[in-house]
Design a protein around this motif. Structure first.
Motif, short mmCIF file in Angstrom:
data_model
loop_
_atom_site.label_atom_id
_atom_site.label_comp_id
_atom_site.label_asym_id
_atom_site.label_seq_id
_atom_site.Cartn_x
_atom_site.Cartn_y
_atom_site.Cartn_z
N ARG A 24 0.82 -1.21 0.00
CA ARG A 24 0.00 0.00 0.00
C ARG A 24 0.86 1.27 0.00
O ARG A 24 0.35 2.36 -0.18
CB ARG A 24 -0.91 0.00 1.24
CG ARG A 24 -2.00 -1.05 1.22
CD ARG A 24 -3.17 -0.61 0.37
NE ARG A 24 -3.98 0.41 1.03
CZ ARG A 24 -5.03 0.98 0.48
NH1 ARG A 24 -5.38 0.66 -0.75
NH2 ARG A 24 -5.72 1.89 1.13
N CYS A 30 0.19 1.36 -6.13
CA CYS A 30 -1.10 1.94 -5.77
C CYS A 30 -1.16 3.46 -5.93
O CYS A 30 -2.16 4.07 -5.57
CB CYS A 30 -1.48 1.57 -4.33
SG CYS A 30 -0.31 2.15 -3.09
N HIS A 346 -6.16 7.15 -0.25
CA HIS A 346 -5.98 6.53 -1.57
C HIS A 346 -7.14 6.79 -2.53
O HIS A 346 -6.94 6.80 -3.75
CB HIS A 346 -5.79 5.02 -1.43
CG HIS A 346 -4.49 4.62 -0.83
ND1 HIS A 346 -4.22 4.78 0.51
CD2 HIS A 346 -3.37 4.08 -1.38
CE1 HIS A 346 -2.99 4.35 0.76
NE2 HIS A 346 -2.45 3.92 -0.37
#
Length: 363
Positions: A24, A30, A346
């Motif tokens: 992550r 990502c 995110h």
């Protein structure tokens, strides 16, 4: 105010766990790698870059905790991809954790895009709460200060506002961004409000900023929800008027109006109770103007009931951080899988994000 960095645990050994944890945090896995050419006038690009630079602060502290240095450090791609360099890290004097960073736009000679003055573009970014590692205890203390409207009295904010003032004084106020997520959004908002009160209006990008009040926005029945908001506004305005008649010290309406020229960009998710109330806060103001009750709401929107009651009791109450005159509000309409996704950083650079944006100007 939780971070957007999901920590994935497994039962198959520490080595695999470390790989999943860092997944992550790795930009190429990502991050917004689809943004290969930035159009700085594009609101989507600006939002994605601002969110990525906040993520860079998260990973700076994670790199520090995990002792990742040199080629092992995962933070640099989060700003280098957009041709920024790390100008300075901001460290909390209580626990020595990294809570913020100042980035300088430093494009290559072949770079053709950019801001009006490429040599003076700075972004000051603040991370939110890290739920793992040594920073958690101190971050949690700061979260409590937000609830008590006391963030401005903390040494972390003092470090932050000194950094902002330094950049403004050294490089000028133009082309300076403030940005933050969750706890970091509260820090950036407070810094932005503080500067705006002196006539310095900085471009500000606030992701999942805390709005601490009763969760009225979660009520499904619109009539009940509007009824509660209307009654609250009438009571709040009445208390504010009574306080003025009795010369009880409350926030100055002139100060609130003076901030109206500052329009920070707020990014909220309706499934995130930490920030969702901003939706109702601004929608209700427009509704009150529509039904001819704008005068009531213009007074009510500047105060909190709790703060007014404390003032009447003779107790000093600081100005609630979440009360702001104007904003460009962007709501994420994409249904999240869970609270972590709804509150995470995110979500704000996803290429398929569905949003609704509206400017709310206080008059």
């Amino acid at each position: 105010m939780a971070t957007g960095n999901d920590i994935v645990t497994t039962s198959e050994g520490q080595e695999e766990q470390n790989i999943l944890i860092s997944g992550r945090e790795i930009f190429d896995l990502c991050g917004p790698v689809h943004l290969t050419a930035i159009d700085w006038e594009n609101v989507v690009h600006r939002r994605s870059v601002a969110a990525s630079l906040v993520q860079g602060v998260y990973i700076l502290e994670r790199d520090k905790q995990e002792k990742r240095q040199g080629s092992q450090a995962l933070a640099p791609p989060w700003w280098k991809h957009f041709q920024f360099e790390l100008y300075r890290v901001l460290v909390d004097d209580v626990d020595s954790c990294i809570f913020g960073a100042i980035y300088k736009f430093a494009p290559s000679k072949s770079y053709s895009g950019g801001f009006k003055d490429k040599n003076q573009q700075f972004v000051i970014a603040f991370r939110g709460t890290l739920t793992k590692g040594d920073a958690f205890t101190r971050d949690l203390q700061l979260d409590v200060h937000i609830i008590r409207n006391g963030l401005h009295r903390t040494s972390r904010f003092e470090t932050a506002i000194q950094a902002v003032r330094h950049v403004v004084a050294t490089f000028g106020r133009s082309n300076i961004w403030l940005t933050g997520h969750s706890l970091g959004a509260a820090m950036a908002m407070l810094a932005g409000k503080t500067m705006a009160k002196t006539g310095v209006f900085l471009d500000t990008f606030l992701f999942n900023p805390p709005f601490l009040s009763a969760p009225i926005e979660r009520i499904k029945d619109k009539k009940v929800k509007h009824g509660i908001r209307f009654a609250t506004s009438v009571i709040t305005a009445g208390l504010a008027f009574a306080a003025k008649q009795k010369n009880v010290n409350t926030q100055s309406g002139d100060t609130f109006a003076a901030l109206s020229a500052w329009t920070p960009c707020l990014y909220v998710n309706p499934s995130d109770p930490i920030c969702a109330e901003y939706i109702g806060y601004f929608e209700h103001r427009e509704r009150m103007n529509t039904i001819g009750a704008g005068v009531i709401e213009n007074v009510a929107t500047q105060h909190s009931i709790g703060g007014l009651f404390l003032n009447f009791m003779g107790k000093e109450c600081d100005e609630p951080l979440h009360l702001i005159p104007s904003a460009n509000l962007t709501v994420n309409l994409t249904p999240p899988a869970d609270f972590k996704e709804a509150h995470g950083i995110h979500q704000w650079w996803k290429p398929d994000l569905r949003v609704e944006s509206k400017k709310h100007q206080f008059t």
